[in-house]
Every structure is written in C-alpha cells, then in structure tokens.
Write a protein that holds these residues in place. Sequence first.
Motif, PDB file in Angstrom:
ATOM      1  N   ARG A   1       0.806  -1.220   0.000  1.00  0.00           N
ATOM      2  CA  ARG A   1       0.000   0.000   0.000  1.00  0.00           C
ATOM      3  C   ARG A   1       0.844   1.278   0.000  1.00  0.00           C
ATOM      4  N   SER A   2       2.141   1.138   0.252  1.00  0.00           N
ATOM      5  CA  SER A   2       3.012   2.320   0.359  1.00  0.00           C
ATOM      6  C   SER A   2       3.000   3.149  -0.917  1.00  0.00           C
ATOM      7  N   ILE A   3       3.031   4.470  -0.752  1.00  0.00           N
ATOM      8  CA  ILE A   3       3.139   5.345  -1.923  1.00  0.00           C
ATOM      9  C   ILE A   3       4.447   5.028  -2.652  1.00  0.00           C
ATOM     10  N   ALA A   4       5.497   4.706  -1.877  1.00  0.00           N
ATOM     11  CA  ALA A   4       6.789   4.347  -2.498  1.00  0.00           C
ATOM     12  C   ALA A   4       6.636   3.158  -3.444  1.00  0.00           C
TER      13      ALA A   4
ATOM     14  N   ARG B   1      12.172  -5.737  10.219  1.00  0.00           N
ATOM     15  CA  ARG B   1      10.929  -6.492  10.017  1.00  0.00           C
ATOM     16  C   ARG B   1      10.352  -6.233   8.622  1.00  0.00           C
ATOM     17  N   LEU B   2      10.804  -5.155   7.978  1.00  0.00           N
ATOM     18  CA  LEU B   2      10.247  -4.845   6.655  1.00  0.00           C
ATOM     19  C   LEU B   2      11.108  -5.355   5.503  1.00  0.00           C
ATOM     20  N   GLU B   3      12.303  -5.893   5.842  1.00  0.00           N
ATOM     21  CA  GLU B   3      13.205  -6.339   4.775  1.00  0.00           C
ATOM     22  C   GLU B   3      12.510  -7.386   3.898  1.00  0.00           C
TER      23      GLU B   3
ATOM     24  N   ALA C   1       6.695  19.617  10.327  1.00  0.00           N
ATOM     25  CA  ALA C   1       7.768  18.851   9.667  1.00  0.00           C
ATOM     26  C   ALA C   1       7.662  18.998   8.139  1.00  0.00           C
ATOM     27  N   LYS C   2       6.441  18.968   7.602  1.00  0.00           N
ATOM     28  CA  LYS C   2       6.282  19.107   6.142  1.00  0.00           C
ATOM     29  C   LYS C   2       6.626  20.531   5.691  1.00  0.00           C
ATOM     30  N   ALA C   3       6.331  21.540   6.524  1.00  0.00           N
ATOM     31  CA  ALA C   3       6.710  22.912   6.164  1.00  0.00           C
ATOM     32  C   ALA C   3       8.235  22.999   6.056  1.00  0.00           C
TER      33      ALA C   3
ATOM     34  N   PRO D   1      -5.011  12.312   0.656  1.00  0.00           N
ATOM     35  CA  PRO D   1      -4.999  11.186   1.591  1.00  0.00           C
ATOM     36  C   PRO D   1      -5.111   9.825   0.907  1.00  0.00           C
ATOM     37  N   ILE D   2      -4.229   8.902   1.280  1.00  0.00           N
ATOM     38  CA  ILE D   2      -4.228   7.536   0.740  1.00  0.00           C
ATOM     39  C   ILE D   2      -4.075   6.590   1.928  1.00  0.00           C
ATOM     40  N   ARG D   3      -4.883   5.542   1.951  1.00  0.00           N
ATOM     41  CA  ARG D   3      -4.844   4.617   3.091  1.00  0.00           C
ATOM     42  C   ARG D   3      -3.571   3.759   3.040  1.00  0.00           C
ATOM     43  N   THR D   4      -2.593   4.096   3.862  1.00  0.00           N
ATOM     44  CA  THR D   4      -1.331   3.337   3.926  1.00  0.00           C
ATOM     45  C   THR D   4      -1.098   2.924   5.383  1.00  0.00           C
ATOM     46  N   LEU D   5       0.008   2.221   5.630  1.00  0.00           N
ATOM     47  CA  LEU D   5       0.320   1.786   6.995  1.00  0.00           C
ATOM     48  C   LEU D   5       0.461   2.995   7.926  1.00  0.00           C
ATOM     49  N   SER D   6       1.114   4.044   7.454  1.00  0.00           N
ATOM     50  CA  SER D   6       1.255   5.269   8.253  1.00  0.00           C
ATOM     51  C   SER D   6      -0.095   5.861   8.624  1.00  0.00           C
ATOM     52  N   ALA D   7      -1.013   5.838   7.655  1.00  0.00           N
ATOM     53  CA  ALA D   7      -2.332   6.456   7.864  1.00  0.00           C
ATOM     54  C   ALA D   7      -3.215   5.596   8.760  1.00  0.00           C
TER      55      ALA D   7
HETATM   56  P1  NDP Z   1       4.105   4.053   4.619  1.00  0.00           P
HETATM   57  O1  NDP Z   1       3.784   3.721   6.035  1.00  0.00           O
HETATM   58  O2  NDP Z   1       3.836   3.024   3.592  1.00  0.00           O
HETATM   59  O3  NDP Z   1       5.596   4.566   4.488  1.00  0.00           O
HETATM   60  C1  NDP Z   1       6.271   5.311   5.474  1.00  0.00           C
HETATM   61  C2  NDP Z   1       7.711   4.883   5.421  1.00  0.00           C
HETATM   62  O4  NDP Z   1       8.553   5.701   6.273  1.00  0.00           O
HETATM   63  C3  NDP Z   1       7.896   3.439   5.891  1.00  0.00           C
HETATM   64  O5  NDP Z   1       8.459   2.664   4.857  1.00  0.00           O
HETATM   65  C4  NDP Z   1       8.862   3.585   7.057  1.00  0.00           C
HETATM   66  O6  NDP Z   1       9.763   2.505   7.151  1.00  0.00           O
HETATM   67  C5  NDP Z   1       9.596   4.858   6.680  1.00  0.00           C
HETATM   68  N1  NDP Z   1      10.377   5.350   7.813  1.00  0.00           N
HETATM   69  C6  NDP Z   1       9.949   5.763   9.035  1.00  0.00           C
HETATM   70  N2  NDP Z   1      10.991   6.034   9.826  1.00  0.00           N
HETATM   71  C7  NDP Z   1      12.122   5.808   9.085  1.00  0.00           C
HETATM   72  C8  NDP Z   1      13.518   5.906   9.329  1.00  0.00           C
HETATM   73  N3  NDP Z   1      14.005   6.307  10.511  1.00  0.00           N
HETATM   74  N4  NDP Z   1      14.394   5.608   8.320  1.00  0.00           N
HETATM   75  C9  NDP Z   1      13.938   5.200   7.122  1.00  0.00           C
HETATM   76  N5  NDP Z   1      12.632   5.070   6.826  1.00  0.00           N
HETATM   77  C10 NDP Z   1      11.730   5.364   7.800  1.00  0.00           C
HETATM   78  O7  NDP Z   1       3.239   5.382   4.352  1.00  0.00           O
HETATM   79  P2  NDP Z   1       3.042   6.361   3.111  1.00  0.00           P
HETATM   80  O8  NDP Z   1       3.334   5.680   1.852  1.00  0.00           O
HETATM   81  O9  NDP Z   1       1.718   6.973   3.337  1.00  0.00           O
HETATM   82  O10 NDP Z   1       4.126   7.490   3.406  1.00  0.00           O
HETATM   83  C11 NDP Z   1       5.150   7.880   2.496  1.00  0.00           C
HETATM   84  C12 NDP Z   1       5.269   9.398   2.473  1.00  0.00           C
HETATM   85  O11 NDP Z   1       4.069   9.949   1.911  1.00  0.00           O
HETATM   86  C13 NDP Z   1       5.444  10.071   3.822  1.00  0.00           C
HETATM   87  O12 NDP Z   1       6.378  11.131   3.687  1.00  0.00           O
HETATM   88  C14 NDP Z   1       4.066  10.651   4.095  1.00  0.00           C
HETATM   89  O13 NDP Z   1       4.112  11.752   4.968  1.00  0.00           O
HETATM   90  C15 NDP Z   1       3.675  11.054   2.684  1.00  0.00           C
HETATM   91  N6  NDP Z   1       2.251  11.325   2.471  1.00  0.00           N
HETATM   92  C16 NDP Z   1       1.312  10.355   2.716  1.00  0.00           C
HETATM   93  C17 NDP Z   1      -0.028  10.611   2.508  1.00  0.00           C
HETATM   94  C18 NDP Z   1      -1.066   9.573   2.785  1.00  0.00           C
HETATM   95  O14 NDP Z   1      -2.253   9.920   2.831  1.00  0.00           O
HETATM   96  N7  NDP Z   1      -0.728   8.315   2.958  1.00  0.00           N
HETATM   97  C19 NDP Z   1      -0.486  11.936   2.026  1.00  0.00           C
HETATM   98  C20 NDP Z   1       0.594  12.866   1.764  1.00  0.00           C
HETATM   99  C21 NDP Z   1       1.910  12.561   1.994  1.00  0.00           C
HETATM  100  P3  NDP Z   1       9.837   1.614   8.512  1.00  0.00           P
HETATM  101  O15 NDP Z   1       8.447   1.151   8.820  1.00  0.00           O
HETATM  102  O16 NDP Z   1      10.811   0.574   8.130  1.00  0.00           O
HETATM  103  O17 NDP Z   1      10.368   2.520   9.575  1.00  0.00           O
END
Ligand code: NDP
Length: 258
Positions: free
Chosen positions: A20-23, A45-47, A165-167, A194-200
């Motif tokens: 689900r990650s944007i990456a 754990r993510l490797e 942080a984003k600013a 907004p996109i439903r990801t693990l962070s969200a």
């Molecule tokens: P994910 O949870 O998929 O990705 C977040 C990533 O950040 C994880 O892979 C995590 O890796 C990594 N991360 C956190 N701490 C560290 C660290 N110390 N070193 C290296 N990597 C780290 O979420 P998203 O795809 O949503 O997030 C990606 C980006 O998109 C972020 O910058 C987010 O702010 C931005 N974004 C997201 C939106 C959304 O709605 N989802 C909207 C707008 C922007 P690990 O778990 O291994 O720590």
Amino acid sequence: MDLLNLKGKNIVVMGVANQRSIAWGIARSLHDAGANLIFTYAGERLERNVQDLSATLEGKNSLIVPCDVTSDEDIAKCFTKIKEEVGTIHGVAHCIAFANKEDLKGDFVDTSREGFKLSLDISAYSLTAVAKAAKELMTEGGSIVTLTYLGGERVVKNYNLMGVAKAALDASVRYLANDLGQHNIRVNSISAGPIRTLSAKGVGDFNSILKDIEEKAPLRRNVTQEEVGDTATFLFSDMSRGITGENLHVDSGYHILG
Ligand code: NDP
Ligand code: N5H
C-alpha cells in the motif's frame, strides 16, 4: 520516441513498507517506464516485505539496502553500497516520515521537545542528508522527489507536528533545488491527497477525511498510489527537465478550495 528516457536509469526508492506504500506505487510506475530500481528500508521487520514485493517486478533482482535515516552511518553505508553495485544513480524517491502517535492528536501546543526533534529529523532533515549522499553518485545529473501534504501549508486537524515537519521539508526542497541545480540535479515534491497506507492506519477520522474529499474536491474522488507514482515518474523523466523547487499537488484539486 522515448520521451521519458528512463530505460536503464538507476533510481533509489526509499520507504516501501508494504504494497500500500506510496513508495511502492512509485516503484511500479518507474519499473513500467524501464528504470532499474534500488530499494532501501529501515526496520529489519520490513526487509522481507521489500524482498517479496521487489520479486514481483519482472526482470533482474533489485538491489535492497538497509537505511535508517536517523543514522549518518547508515546513510553513508547505504550510498557506498549503491555506488559499489551500480556506480551512477539518476534519481531518489524519498517517501519517509514519522511522528509519535501522541503528537498526531489533540493540541499542537502540547508537542514535546523530543517528539519534535524525532519527527523533524526523520521527516525533514533526512531529505538533506540523503541529497548530500546522493549528489556524489549523480554524476550525470539527477532528480530527487519527496512527498509532502497540504497540512504543511495550512492547518489540518490532527496533522499537528507533521504539518510543521512538512513545512520544513517544503522549504528544504527549495534550498536544495537552489544548491544542486548547478549540478543538473532537480529537487521537487508531490503533495499527495490522503491515501490509506500503513502510516495512515490508526489515524482517527480517516474515513471522514476521504469522504470529505469525495464530496468537495474538484475531481470528486480520492487519488491512488498509481496516480502519485505516475507523477513521480514524470518528475524523474526528461519530460520535467525544466522543473525544480516545485511542489505538484496530486490531490484531485482539493488544495485550491478555500
Ligand atoms: P508508509 O507507512 O507506507 O511509508 C512510510 C515509510 O517511512 C515506511 O516505509 C517507514 O519505514 C519509513 N520510515 C519511518 N521512519 C524511518 C527511518 N528512521 N528511516 C527510514 N525510513 C523510515 O506510508 P506512506 O506511503 O503513506 O508514506 C510515504 C510518504 O508519503 C510520507 O512522507 C508521508 O508523509 C507522505 N504522504 C502520505 C499521505 C497519505 O495519505 N498516505 C499523504 C501525503 C503525503 P519503517 O516502517 O521501516 O520505519
Ligand atoms: C490529517 C491527517 C490525519 C492525521 C495525521 C496523520 C499523520 C500521519 C503521518 C505520520 C508519518 C504517521 C506516523 O508516523 C505513524 C506512526 O506514529 C505509527 N506507525 C508506524 O510506526 C508504522 C508501523 C510505520 C510504517 O509508519 C511510519 N511512518 O514509519 C493526514 C492524512 C489525511 C494524510 C496522511 C496520512 C499524511 C501523511 O503525511 O502520511
């Protein structure tokens, strides 16, 4: 004619946690454009996740390197390894952010010094640290793309510390673009809706945030990882060669609303 000119280009993708990650959306789009991908991950754990996902991409196995961006040593080791394996790189997708859960609710005024330091370190400073290391490998010029959110431009409920942080990240994009332009390295951001990801996940009200976009955004729908991925591919490609220091909103036009 190959307008993108990304075939065989080496692009580092940082921040794939799961499918689900944007990456991961960026990785798939770049892969379709013929780029050679290098993945970095933070937690051990993510490797496995990154290995399994990269194996689903056709072609040769991708290089996967650990990189916790809070560690200068990790960043140095990571880019040394990438240099040994591929030599030159042409792009970096920085898709990394973090804030403690307690700093993503209530009042921003309650933010602790430690929480502030940690979030700004991972979510903003890391772009500068990574750009410095990447510059040494971008001997043919390059493109750096990071991800930001509207909450860095204006107050969005609960985004709190991440907004600050984003600013800082947004301003870093402009200063880095100014420094690195003379080396033909461009630096831009994408402000994703907004996109439903693990962070969200676990973020209260996420459903109502998505519903609000569906009702009000000019396109009357939410955006996808694929759409953000394709915009990133544009920013990595020759099609965007005149663009640097820019922030492109991929948010169904929501940001134009008052
Ligand atoms: P994910 O949870 O998929 O990705 C977040 C990533 O950040 C994880 O892979 C995590 O890796 C990594 N991360 C956190 N701490 C560290 C660290 N110390 N070193 C290296 N990597 C780290 O979420 P998203 O795809 O949503 O997030 C990606 C980006 O998109 C972020 O910058 C987010 O702010 C931005 N974004 C997201 C939106 C959304 O709605 N989802 C909207 C707008 C922007 P690990 O778990 O291994 O720590
Ligand atoms: C207005 C909103 C909703 C409220 C704010 C959400 C902010 C989320 C961003 C940060 C990066 C999330 C975060 O750090 C979560 C961590 O505390 C806990 N999660 C984790 O540790 C997981 C396991 C790992 C993978 O996550 C990270 N980051 O490492 C904003 C939303 C509408 C849009 C949004 C979600 C924006 C954004 O920046 O991500």
